[in-house]
Design a protein around this motif. Structure first.
Motif, PDB file in Angstrom:
ATOM      1  N   VAL A   1       1.640  -0.271  14.805  1.00 13.01           N
ATOM      2  CA  VAL A   1       0.474  -0.586  13.959  1.00 13.01           C
ATOM      3  C   VAL A   1      -0.056  -1.973  14.278  1.00 13.01           C
ATOM      4  O   VAL A   1      -1.272  -2.186  14.372  1.00 13.01           O
ATOM      5  N   LEU A   2       0.827  -2.955  14.450  1.00 16.62           N
ATOM      6  CA  LEU A   2       0.405  -4.343  14.646  1.00 16.62           C
ATOM      7  C   LEU A   2      -0.011  -4.646  16.081  1.00 16.62           C
ATOM      8  O   LEU A   2      -0.990  -5.353  16.311  1.00 16.62           O
TER       9      LEU A   2
ATOM     10  N   LEU B   1      -1.729   7.262  10.233  1.00 22.48           N
ATOM     11  CA  LEU B   1      -2.153   6.222   9.289  1.00 22.48           C
ATOM     12  C   LEU B   1      -3.604   5.816   9.541  1.00 22.48           C
ATOM     13  O   LEU B   1      -4.398   5.676   8.600  1.00 22.48           O
ATOM     14  N   ARG B   2      -3.957   5.663  10.817  1.00 25.21           N
ATOM     15  CA  ARG B   2      -5.334   5.318  11.150  1.00 25.21           C
ATOM     16  C   ARG B   2      -6.290   6.460  10.820  1.00 25.21           C
ATOM     17  O   ARG B   2      -7.392   6.238  10.320  1.00 25.21           O
ATOM     18  N   ARG B   3      -5.866   7.691  11.106  1.00 26.46           N
ATOM     19  CA  ARG B   3      -6.723   8.836  10.813  1.00 26.46           C
ATOM     20  C   ARG B   3      -6.961   8.977   9.316  1.00 26.46           C
ATOM     21  O   ARG B   3      -8.028   9.430   8.883  1.00 26.46           O
ATOM     22  N   ALA B   4      -5.992   8.596   8.533  1.00 26.23           N
ATOM     23  CA  ALA B   4      -6.126   8.684   7.081  1.00 26.23           C
ATOM     24  C   ALA B   4      -6.935   7.522   6.503  1.00 26.23           C
ATOM     25  O   ALA B   4      -7.181   7.486   5.297  1.00 26.23           O
ATOM     26  N   GLY B   5      -7.337   6.596   7.366  1.00 31.39           N
ATOM     27  CA  GLY B   5      -8.139   5.464   6.897  1.00 31.39           C
ATOM     28  C   GLY B   5      -7.330   4.363   6.259  1.00 31.39           C
ATOM     29  O   GLY B   5      -7.883   3.510   5.552  1.00 31.39           O
TER      30      GLY B   5
ATOM     31  N   ASP C   1      -4.423   2.837   0.844  1.00 33.11           N
ATOM     32  CA  ASP C   1      -3.643   2.423   2.015  1.00 33.11           C
ATOM     33  C   ASP C   1      -2.166   2.754   1.821  1.00 33.11           C
ATOM     34  O   ASP C   1      -1.487   3.245   2.737  1.00 33.11           O
ATOM     35  N   VAL C   2      -1.666   2.457   0.615  1.00 30.31           N
ATOM     36  CA  VAL C   2      -0.252   2.730   0.320  1.00 30.31           C
ATOM     37  C   VAL C   2       0.022   4.232   0.366  1.00 30.31           C
ATOM     38  O   VAL C   2       1.023   4.683   0.942  1.00 30.31           O
ATOM     39  N   MET C   3      -0.876   5.022  -0.223  1.00 29.81           N
ATOM     40  CA  MET C   3      -0.683   6.475  -0.225  1.00 29.81           C
ATOM     41  C   MET C   3      -0.732   7.026   1.199  1.00 29.81           C
ATOM     42  O   MET C   3       0.066   7.913   1.567  1.00 29.81           O
ATOM     43  N   ALA C   4      -1.659   6.518   2.007  1.00 30.40           N
ATOM     44  CA  ALA C   4      -1.733   6.965   3.399  1.00 30.40           C
ATOM     45  C   ALA C   4      -0.463   6.580   4.154  1.00 30.40           C
ATOM     46  O   ALA C   4       0.060   7.370   4.965  1.00 30.40           O
TER      47      ALA C   4
END
Length: 626
Positions: free
Chosen positions: A48-49, A94-98, A108-111
């Protein structure tokens, strides 16, 4: 591949290997399957980073950790593939979920929970358990329990470790203030102490003692606090279980770790959501404060006076222009009583009853809009506009807007007078030209040559008057629009003025040679206007004086007339000044001449003024010296 990227890959590989060996080496591990698998969180946070380019580090770390734990090379390779796909898939989902890496929003937390902690970890569990089954490391009967243990360890690792790394490493990087740093250190020490107390001596049944500290961390330190607190509590709980301090009757150490981590996972998710909610609220408050600041700046910057009143007649908001326009004391406006403000305004109005009647009518009909004019006793005219204030479809108050239109009304009056004057001044020469031209056309054979020449001369004279009038009107129009564009040149002012004065009888020019900066035509217009006024309203002799004073050249047209009454002198250079009618109401003219002189002088960087002396009247203008 550049050195920075290679260094990141090596760093991820080393860190993954170390955390993996730590998890595999715990007593609660069943071979290479363990309920404590922190590398999943490290791998997910790294992708992610840093990006997908660090995947070789994950693969190398996972392969090395498994192959050095008595796992066959092919099996270790398959497990490494599963661990790598797990991190890549988690970041991609995670990116696809926005979801954002900052985890500062509830979405963000839910994704993160769905994509990073629960969905992607099924990839590694499936690939790894299947590889062990193919290698006969697990039986078909234990496939399900092994898969669940693998998935659970990876999910907890993602849930506990990834938020910690994202919180401290993802931008924007915020430095804690000293006061918050001291509070954070104290909170961390208290949390460690309470966690050690709860997870030792078989007191794990009282985990709620820790909850206030977790909430404190989430509320005061948002994601950083929540993620750090979750990690600390989880690490101490696992350590205490491995150490034997946590005993659950009928449960193996592995199952004990799973039970405790399940409990902590639920609390951790709650704390992450609390932190995200707090962050969203803080962001919303910041946006609201910014919007309020923008609204206040807009209200203060507008030229209109604005007043907002609620349905109970209380002043909700007003700007400084409103207070200044009506001269309302600040303490009265801030008191919030619309009725008191109305009473203060009434004394300034020419028709208070009409004002109050319209206000009451609008308050009785909250849906209506209104525009009207208010005439003040002092002569000012204020345009009042009102409309309902709505929040959605609900009316919550009324907005009043006040605009001083006195200048606009005066401009309309001046425009009307200008048009009347232009029509009047043009009618006379046009009627003469039309009449004489008609006579010449109809009776040319009966008129002698002397009469014809006389008529033609008179037509030419009136045509010149008309041309001069049109020139004056065009000049006034350009001055009104601010489009005067002087063609500045160096003038021998005395000689230039003497040439202008030669067209007038008995005008004397005195002064030394002076070089000035100005437009020759503008100077001609200004001087001629002064001379014409002196001839109309003054008395001979008429003299033009040219002198240099400081850094300016001054031109004064002097006559021996009685001058302008002192009470009218201040408006002498305004359009349609009453001084003209006071001196000679029958004298022809547009009423714009002196105003045009002032505008021409200012366009050249100069100015105009009037002086009255006991024996003379002086109309002056100045220009910059060359």
């Amino acid at each position: 591949m550049g050195i920075p990227t290679l260094a990141r890959i090596v760093a991820v590989a080393v860190a993954y290997f170390g955390l993996a060996k730590l998890g595999i080496g715990l007593d609660v591990a069943e071979g290479v399957v363990t309920p404590v698998w922190a590398p999943t969180g490290l791998a997910l946070a790294s992708v992610v980073l840093v990006g997908y380019r660090v995947w070789p580090g994950i693969a190398l770390g996972a392969f090395a950790a498994n192959v050095t734990s008595d796992v066959a090379i092919l099996t270790a390779g398959a497990i490494a593939v599963g661990n790598t796909l797990e991190a890549v898939a988690g970041a991609w989902l995670l990116r696809r979920a926005g979801g954002r890496s900052t985890l500062r929003r509830v979405r963000d937390v839910m994704a993160f929970l769905v994509a990073g902690a629960f969905a992607s970890t099924a990839v590694a569990a499936t690939v790894g358990t299947t590889a062990l089954l193919v290698a006969n490391e697990v039986s078909a009967d234990s496939y399900r329990s092994t898969w669940f243990l693998w998935w659970f360890g990876d999910a907890i690792g993602a849930l506990i470790v990834a938020p910690l790394l994202l919180a401290w490493l993802a931008p924007p990087w915020r430095v804690l203030r000293r006061q918050h740093l001291i509070e954070g250190v104290g909170l961390l020490a208290a949390l460690i102490g309470v966690s050690l107390l709860v997870f030792s001596a078989d007191r794990w049944q009282y985990p709620y003692v820790i909850f206030p500290f977790l909430v404190w961390a989430a509320v005061r330190f948002d994601l950083r606090g929540a993620a750090t607190a979750n990690f600390v509590v989880t690490a101490i709980a696992v350590w205490a279980t491995v150490d034997g301090s946590v005993l659950i009757e009928g449960a193996t150490p592995t199952e004990t770790v799973q039970i405790l981590q399940a409990l902590i996972a639920v609390v951790s998710v709650s704390m992450l959501l609390v932190a995200a909610t707090v962050a969203e609220r803080a962001e919303a408050q910041a946006d609201l404060a910014g919007s309020l600041s923008l609204l206040e700046a807009t209200l203060d910057a507008t030229a209109d006076g604005v007043l907002v009143v609620d349905l109970d007649g209380r002043i909700v908001r007003f700007n400084q222009r409103f207070v200044d326009m009506w001269g309302i004391p600040s303490e009265l406006a801030e008191a919030g009583s619309d009725e008191a403000a109305q009473r203060f305004v009434l004394d300034q109005l020419a028709d208070p009853p009409s004002f109050l009647a319209r206000v009451r009518e609008l308050y009785a009909r909250p849906h209506e809009e209104s525009t009207d004019m208010l005439l003040l006793k002092e002569g000012r005219v204020v345009e009042r506009y009102s409309r309902p204030q709505r929040i959605g479809a609900r009316i919550v108050g009324r907005v009043w807007s006040f605009r001083d239109v006195t200048a606009a009304r005066q401009a309309e009056v001046l425009r009307g007078r200008f048009l009347d004057m232009a029509g009047h001044e043009m009618r006379n020469p046009l009627s003469v030209i039309t009449g004489l031209a008609g006579i010449l056309a109809d009776d040319r054979d009966t008129l002698d040559q002397a009469t014809q020449r006389d008529y033609l001369d008179r037509i030419r004279g009136r045509a010149r008057e008309l041309d001069e009038l049109i020139g004056t009107l065009l000049l006034a129009s350009r001055a009104e629009a601010g489009r005067l564009e002087p063609d500045i040149a160096t003038l021998e002012l005395v000689e230039h003025v003497r040439a202008i004065a030669s067209g007038h009888d008995d005008v004397k020019v005195v002064g030394a040679d002076v070089l000035a900066r100005g437009d020759p035509e503008y100077v001609r217009n200004m001087t001629t206007n002064y001379l014409t006024n002196a001839e109309k309203y003054g008395l001979p002799p008429i003299t033009i004086e040219v002198v240099a004073v400081g850094d300016a050249a001054e031109v004064a047209v002097v006559d021996s007339g009685r001058g302008v009454p002192s009470e009218l002198a201040s408006d002498l250079f305004e359009r349609f000044s009453p001084a003209r009618a006071a001196l000679n109401p029958r004298a022809p003219g547009t009423g714009l001449g002196l105003w045009i002189v002032r505008e021409l002088a200012r366009a050249q960087g100069g100015d105009v003024w009037y002086d009255r002396h006991p024996a003379s009247t002086r109309f002056c203008f100045r220009l910059p010296l060359a």
